[in-house]
Design an enzyme around this catalytic site. Structure first.
Site, PDB file in Angstrom:
ATOM      1  N   ASP A   1      76.023 124.472  13.637  1.00  0.00           N
ATOM      2  CA  ASP A   1      75.173 125.237  14.563  1.00  0.00           C
ATOM      3  C   ASP A   1      75.848 125.361  15.916  1.00  0.00           C
ATOM      4  OD1 ASP A   1      73.016 126.584  15.637  1.00  0.00           O
ATOM      5  OD2 ASP A   1      71.622 124.902  15.530  1.00  0.00           O
ATOM      6  N   GLY A   2      75.401 126.333  16.686  1.00  0.00           N
ATOM      7  CA  GLY A   2      75.896 126.546  18.046  1.00  0.00           C
ATOM      8  C   GLY A   2      75.137 125.682  19.038  1.00  0.00           C
ATOM      9  N   ALA A   3      75.359 125.958  20.329  1.00  0.00           N
ATOM     10  CA  ALA A   3      74.666 125.226  21.396  1.00  0.00           C
ATOM     11  C   ALA A   3      74.689 126.064  22.662  1.00  0.00           C
ATOM     12  CB  ALA A   3      75.343 123.887  21.650  1.00  0.00           C
ATOM     13  N   ASP A   4      73.765 125.750  23.547  1.00  0.00           N
ATOM     14  CA  ASP A   4      73.748 126.424  24.850  1.00  0.00           C
ATOM     15  C   ASP A   4      74.598 125.672  25.861  1.00  0.00           C
ATOM     16  OD1 ASP A   4      71.872 128.576  24.181  1.00  0.00           O
ATOM     17  OD2 ASP A   4      70.508 126.905  23.815  1.00  0.00           O
TER      18      ASP A   4
ATOM     19  N   SER B   1      74.137 133.633  17.730  1.00  0.00           N
ATOM     20  CA  SER B   1      75.268 134.523  17.461  1.00  0.00           C
ATOM     21  C   SER B   1      76.473 133.764  16.877  1.00  0.00           C
ATOM     22  CB  SER B   1      75.671 135.264  18.739  1.00  0.00           C
ATOM     23  OG  SER B   1      75.999 134.343  19.759  1.00  0.00           O
ATOM     24  N   THR B   2      76.701 132.532  17.314  1.00  0.00           N
ATOM     25  CA  THR B   2      77.837 131.767  16.774  1.00  0.00           C
ATOM     26  C   THR B   2      77.546 131.366  15.326  1.00  0.00           C
ATOM     27  OG1 THR B   2      77.958 130.869  19.021  1.00  0.00           O
ATOM     28  CG2 THR B   2      79.527 130.010  17.420  1.00  0.00           C
TER      29      THR B   2
ATOM     30  N   GLU C   1      66.030 123.412  14.117  1.00  0.00           N
ATOM     31  CA  GLU C   1      67.431 122.997  14.275  1.00  0.00           C
ATOM     32  C   GLU C   1      67.520 121.474  14.376  1.00  0.00           C
ATOM     33  OE1 GLU C   1      69.092 126.996  16.545  1.00  0.00           O
ATOM     34  OE2 GLU C   1      68.466 125.295  17.750  1.00  0.00           O
TER      35      GLU C   1
HETATM   36  C1  5RP Z   1      69.168 128.765  19.085  1.00  0.00           C
HETATM   37  C2  5RP Z   1      70.255 127.894  19.600  1.00  0.00           C
HETATM   38  C3  5RP Z   1      71.631 128.444  19.608  1.00  0.00           C
HETATM   39  O1  5RP Z   1      72.462 127.587  18.927  1.00  0.00           O
HETATM   40  C4  5RP Z   1      72.085 128.567  21.033  1.00  0.00           C
HETATM   41  O2  5RP Z   1      71.156 129.347  21.763  1.00  0.00           O
HETATM   42  C5  5RP Z   1      73.488 129.179  21.124  1.00  0.00           C
HETATM   43  O3  5RP Z   1      73.424 130.536  20.793  1.00  0.00           O
HETATM   44  P1  5RP Z   1      74.713 131.438  20.690  1.00  0.00           P
HETATM   45  O4  5RP Z   1      75.508 130.951  19.535  1.00  0.00           O
HETATM   46  O5  5RP Z   1      74.155 132.835  20.468  1.00  0.00           O
HETATM   47  O6  5RP Z   1      75.475 131.349  21.987  1.00  0.00           O
HETATM   48  O7  5RP Z   1      70.044 126.770  19.984  1.00  0.00           O
HETATM   49  O8  5RP Z   1      67.918 128.155  19.191  1.00  0.00           O
END
Ligand code: 5RP
Length: 215
Positions: free
Chosen positions: A76-79, A25-26, A98
């Site tokens: 890219d985003g991250a968890d 989403s990010t 990724e």
């Molecule tokens: C996808 C990822 C995303 O970057 C991670 O899950 C973060 O997601 P979001 O931006 O929706 O919080 O690693 O594989």
């Protein structure tokens, strides 16, 4: 918060460049921002099929990493992210591509909301992409490393593989644990990004500001 971080990442996008684009989403907010500059960039390399579709829908040319060579920037985003900019990624299951695009990029800009910042990685279950025939074997090796693997139900990655989400891991040494997971036969990719952490973290805060951490 995600949108603010995504907007801030545009500072690293150079004219006439090919941009590496993450998933989630990010990253989707970042694609919205990138679309506004689509006439000034050459194109993008996508880290997943959903990202490729979204880029094309936004009018941005999608290029293959094999054709572009190394990229100047990957966004890219991250968890989860710790203070050394080591990450857990793969909540959306796109971790392998990724990690490849991040590895092939000079600068990895991680964009996230403030809730993703942690002291120690591991509260978020660690995604591991696994070759289907190795599922049970890899699961047993993960248990030996102290984790509780859980098959992500009904999910197949863009590469035709499975995801094991691993709970209760002690990730106080992300580099070492990433190395250990990488050595298990049948593991395609582990969601710890420590060997190749982010270079820059842009964290969207509740008040709309964005804080920057640079390694
Ligand atoms: C996808 C990822 C995303 O970057 C991670 O899950 C973060 O997601 P979001 O931006 O929706 O919080 O690693 O594989």
């Amino acid at each position: 918060m995600k949108k603010a971080a995504a907007r801030a990442a545009m500072e690293w996008v150079q004219d006439n460049s090919v941009v590496g684009v993450g998933s989630g989403s990010t990253a989707n907010f970042f694609i919205d921002e990138l679309a506004k500059r689509k006439d000034f960039i050459e194109g993008a390399v996508a880290s997943s099929e959903p990202t490729a579709t979204r880029l094309r829908d936004a009018g941005i040319q999608v290029l293959e990493l094999n054709e572009t060579g190394d990229l100047s920037v990957y966004v890219d985003g991250a968890d989860e992210v710790n203070d050394r900019l080591q990450l857990i990624k793969g909540g959306g299951g796109a971790l392998t591509r990724e990690k490849i695009v991040a590895a092939a990029s000079t600068t990895f800009v991680c964009i996230a909301d403030a809730s993703k910042q942690v002291t120690v990685l591991g509260e978020f279950p660690l995604p591991i992409e696994v070759i289907p025939m190795a599922r049970s074997y890899v699961g047993r090796q993960i248990v030996k490393l102290g984790g509780d693997p859980d098959l992500r139900d009904g999910f197949t990655t863009d590469n035709g593989n499975l995801i094991l989400d691993v709970y209760n891991l002690d990730i106080t040494n992300p580099l070492e644990l990433e190395r250990q997971f990488n050595q298990i036969a049948g593991v395609v990719c582990c969601g710890i990004f420590a060997q190749r952490p982010a270079d820059i973290l842009l964290l969207g805060q509740k008040d709309g500001s964005v804080s920057k951490v640079e390694l």
